[in-house]
Enzyme design. Structure first.
Site, mmCIF file in Angstrom:
data_model
loop_
_atom_site.group_PDB
_atom_site.id
_atom_site.type_symbol
_atom_site.label_atom_id
_atom_site.label_comp_id
_atom_site.label_asym_id
_atom_site.label_seq_id
_atom_site.Cartn_x
_atom_site.Cartn_y
_atom_site.Cartn_z
ATOM 1 N N HIS A 124 0.873 -1.177 0.000
ATOM 2 C CA HIS A 124 0.000 0.000 0.000
ATOM 3 C C HIS A 124 0.913 1.230 0.000
ATOM 4 O O HIS A 124 2.022 1.176 0.539
ATOM 5 C CB HIS A 124 -0.826 -0.050 1.292
ATOM 6 C CG HIS A 124 -1.896 0.978 1.410
ATOM 7 N ND1 HIS A 124 -1.643 2.270 1.801
ATOM 8 C CD2 HIS A 124 -3.232 0.897 1.197
ATOM 9 C CE1 HIS A 124 -2.794 2.942 1.837
ATOM 10 N NE2 HIS A 124 -3.771 2.138 1.470
ATOM 11 N N ASP A 201 2.820 -4.610 8.200
ATOM 12 C CA ASP A 201 1.614 -3.802 8.023
ATOM 13 C C ASP A 201 0.422 -4.739 8.174
ATOM 14 O O ASP A 201 0.115 -5.520 7.280
ATOM 15 C CB ASP A 201 1.666 -3.142 6.637
ATOM 16 C CG ASP A 201 0.341 -2.496 6.249
ATOM 17 O OD1 ASP A 201 -0.651 -2.639 6.982
ATOM 18 O OD2 ASP A 201 0.311 -1.841 5.189
ATOM 19 N N GLN A 204 -4.751 -5.274 7.053
ATOM 20 C CA GLN A 204 -5.739 -6.195 6.474
ATOM 21 C C GLN A 204 -5.700 -7.586 7.105
ATOM 22 O O GLN A 204 -6.431 -8.478 6.669
ATOM 23 C CB GLN A 204 -5.509 -6.330 4.960
ATOM 24 C CG GLN A 204 -5.660 -5.041 4.182
ATOM 25 C CD GLN A 204 -7.095 -4.522 4.141
ATOM 26 O OE1 GLN A 204 -8.041 -5.240 4.443
ATOM 27 N NE2 GLN A 204 -7.251 -3.265 3.798
ATOM 28 N N LYS A 227 -10.488 -0.596 10.568
ATOM 29 C CA LYS A 227 -10.569 -1.830 9.763
ATOM 30 C C LYS A 227 -10.884 -3.053 10.629
ATOM 31 O O LYS A 227 -11.128 -4.143 10.107
ATOM 32 C CB LYS A 227 -9.267 -2.040 8.985
ATOM 33 C CG LYS A 227 -9.000 -0.905 8.011
ATOM 34 C CD LYS A 227 -8.138 -1.305 6.869
ATOM 35 C CE LYS A 227 -7.536 -0.100 6.184
ATOM 36 N NZ LYS A 227 -8.161 0.169 4.869
ATOM 37 N N CYS A 365 -4.752 2.348 -3.680
ATOM 38 C CA CYS A 365 -3.520 2.875 -3.070
ATOM 39 C C CYS A 365 -2.368 1.891 -3.209
ATOM 40 O O CYS A 365 -1.532 1.777 -2.298
ATOM 41 C CB CYS A 365 -3.720 3.241 -1.600
ATOM 42 S SG CYS A 365 -4.856 4.594 -1.372
HETATM 43 N N1 PMP Z 1 -1.908 -0.740 4.595
HETATM 44 C C1 PMP Z 1 -2.867 -1.480 4.049
HETATM 45 C C2 PMP Z 1 -2.565 -2.860 3.584
HETATM 46 C C3 PMP Z 1 -4.148 -0.966 3.936
HETATM 47 O O1 PMP Z 1 -5.122 -1.715 3.385
HETATM 48 C C4 PMP Z 1 -4.409 0.347 4.387
HETATM 49 C C5 PMP Z 1 -5.784 0.960 4.253
HETATM 50 N N2 PMP Z 1 -6.368 0.796 2.979
HETATM 51 C C6 PMP Z 1 -3.373 1.071 4.962
HETATM 52 C C7 PMP Z 1 -2.130 0.498 5.052
HETATM 53 C C8 PMP Z 1 -3.564 2.456 5.486
HETATM 54 O O2 PMP Z 1 -4.436 2.445 6.563
HETATM 55 P P1 PMP Z 1 -5.004 3.806 7.175
HETATM 56 O O3 PMP Z 1 -5.545 4.593 6.004
HETATM 57 O O4 PMP Z 1 -6.066 3.380 8.112
HETATM 58 O O5 PMP Z 1 -3.868 4.503 7.818
#
Ligand code: PMP
Length: 407
Positions: A124, A201, A204, A227, A365
């Site tokens: 991401h 990270d 998910q 999440k 993203c």
């Molecule tokens: N890493 C991953 C794998 C994600 O799916 C996301 C959110 N789509 C993020 C980081 C970023 O999370 P946040 O926007 O809640 O900071």
């Protein structure tokens, strides 16, 4: 322990029971954010209605109560991740801020010219850009573990890219764009053998199963409250004590200090050293409430249900020649990323929305992995345990209808 009854569970989520575009809502955008059970909403309501006050500083009853619940929420997260100490749990705004905290506080003090940061091609942007910024500031180099056409990490290439220069390996536990579950325990072991520090990270992964940071032996683990069925604006960074102690603060301000004079400031102990300013107190307490909600169940049953939904979806998709599946990893979370051949993802997303079906479209993203597959983006349906097989049916019915406009 509470029985996993789908109808009862759905009744816990008020938002699911509504019409969108005059159709019953089918919410399949759980990888973007999950819905909140009533207990989380009620916790926020109760917090602001009865004990709202600033933590750690007031000499009054409400402040004591708020502080107690806030610190007890930290312990709930500690148990959720099986961290060794509650001071290893640092409140942030979310995964993005947690990763930026490590890039800043660990990266700026520990990395220099010639050092290497290793990430993967399926990250991401939150796990790419902070390292690019750090590399620019320190002269370190960013290296990338390639992803195979089956959307799995190329583990041989990973081992070849590891060297004595590798200072940090930062890997997504589960890909939001592809659903791939990465072998993070093996990655951590090999990275440690090379002397590197590991950040995972977990944005998910935490929505699906219990994570044990001591078993994984990672050095840092990041996730977002929103999440895992908690509120937005609250997240967590787990870090090992030894590393956190060595790190410089992330932001300066209140709460993170022990004593301030104009000549010199001494910093507070862990975890407060990293928590400048008034935190999201209500958010932290409500996140604990989301975790308590999940902990009522055997989470293996919840994730097995999600896997059923995924398998049913993948089987139907495989029988449809107009569907191109993106992300064919063997080990995959409940993420169905696809393209309808000949249709733009955004157009399909709009037509599904008109039928009450909420999916996400675009690059999620994760532009570099979209570039690798030479696609502008995908349509993504992502499951949570409150989704049903009937909703999978409704998704495919909506898809058939959309096709009559698009193909
Ligand atoms: N890493 C991953 C794998 C994600 O799916 C996301 C959110 N789509 C993020 C980081 C970023 O999370 P946040 O926007 O809640 O900071």
């Amino acid at each position: 322990q509470r029985r996993f009854d789908l109808a009862e569970v759905r009744a816990d989520f008020p938002i699911l029971h509504q019409q969108v575009k005059s159709k019953p809502l089918v919410y399949l955008d759980n990888a973007a954010t999950t819905q909140k059970p009533r207990c989380v909403i009620e916790t926020l309501n109760r917090y602001y209605s009865t004990i709202n006050s600033n933590v750690h500083r007031g000499a009054h009853t409400l402040s004591d109560l708020a502080t107690r619940e806030f610190e007890s929420a930290r312990e709930t997260v500690q148990r959720f991740l099986n961290a060794a100490h509650s001071h290893e749990i640092i409140w942030t705004r979310g995964t993005t801020e947690s990763i930026n905290l490590v890039a800043h506080s660990f990266g700026l003090s520990q990395l220099g010219k010639g050092d290497e940061i290793l990430i993967t091609a399926m990250e991401h942007h939150s796990n790419i850009v902070p390292w690019q910024l750090l590399a620019q500031q320190t002269g370190a180099t960013l290296k990338v573990i390639p992803v195979t056409s089956d959307a799995e990490l190329d583990m041989d290439a990973f081992e070849k890219r590891l060297s004595e220069n590798t200072k940090l390996v930062s890997v997504v536990h589960v890909s939001n764009a592809l659903g791939t579950i990465n072998p993070v325990k093996t990655i951590t072991q090999k990275a440690h053998q090379a002397g590197a520090v590991v950040l995972l990270d977990g944005a998910q992964a935490t929505p699906h199963w219990d994570v044990d940071v001591q078993d994984l032996d990672c050095d840092f683990y990041a996730f977002s409250g929103h999440k895992v069925f908690g509120p937005t604006g609250i997240g967590v960074l787990y870090g090992k004590t030894t590393l956190l102690e060595k790190m410089t603060p992330y932001q300066g301000g209140g709460e993170m200090i022990e004593r301030v004079t104009f000549e010199k400031t001494t910093f507070n102990t862990l975890p407060y050293k990293f928590e400048a300013g008034t935190p999201n107190i209500g958010g932290a307490i409500a996140l604990a409430s989301a975790i308590d909600y999940l902990k009522q169940f055997d989470r293996n049953l919840l994730v097995a249900h999600e896997q059923n939904l995924l398998q049913a979806t993948l089987e139907r998709a495989a029988a449809d020649p107009t569907i191109q599946l993106i992300g064919k990893a063997r080990d995959k979370a409940g993420v169905f990323s696809f393209l309808l051949k000949g249709a733009h993802p955004h157009d399909l997303g709009t037509l599904l929305d008109q039928q009450g079906v909420a999916v996400r479209t675009g690059h999620h993203c994760a532009m570099p992995i979209m570039d690798q597959f030479a696609i502008p983006g995908t349509v993504r349906a992502s499951f949570a345990f409150y989704n049903t097989l009937q909703e999978v049916d409704r998704f495919f019915v909506a898809l058939e209808k959309a096709k009559t406009f698009l193909l």
